[in-house]
Design a protein around this motif. Sequence first.
Motif: not given
Ligand code: CA
Length: 240
Positions: A9, A11, A53, A55, A102
């Motif tokens: 991930e 983020e 994730d 993206m 999400k």
């Molecule tokens: Ca992402």
Amino acid sequence: MAAHILVVEDEEKLARFVELELIHEGYEVTKSGDGREALELATENTYDLILLDIMLPGLNGLEVLRRLGNSHPTPVILLTARDAVMDKVSGLDAGAVDYITKPFAIEELLARVRVALKLHPVGGADSASSASDGTAAPAEEGVYRWKSLALDEKKHRVTYDGKEITLTNREFEMLKVFLTNQDIVLTRDTLLEKVCGYDYVGETNVVDVYVRFLRSKIDEAFDIKMIETVRGVGYVIKSE
Ligand code: CA
């Protein structure tokens, strides 16, 4: 030995939050914020589970999943954006065992992690031992159990105490969704999507209709309480 989870991930805040929660639950965690790095990690190490994730910088999650290939033993749960229906479909086609949309409630993520670890143990060892809370745990592949109920996916057969129960395809699919998500409250939308497909257009109360059929064929027929209603949310089967 604690199950080892790879969290992919980018983020950073979300990754850190998920990491802390997983560590708190007793898992060992490795983090990566880059698809290419994650692919390398997953190829060179054996993880019990990958939270992936879609993206991502470097290489997107679906590409990571494709390059890992179907023979890769580690179960993958995809983290997808809301409404990214195509991602979910491609992801499941590419071999992900589950996905979570999400933003998610951490309890749901932890529940899905427990289920994935139990249903897809890497190398057959007790890799789910750090999460021994009694969620779905089929001993034989493709056979899902709840108390005296058994659903055999390959034989397309459901029994209670050895007595056969005749279900339609949709009822069978819905029961399987319940059995593989024990202790997770399933909303009507989730059930609809999992049972009728992503592109289903129609009333969500079709879910209530199938639940009613299942209750009459199982709960009422055997005088048990299997499918519980969670008011204003949906339905759940509790493992205890
Ligand atoms: Ca992402």
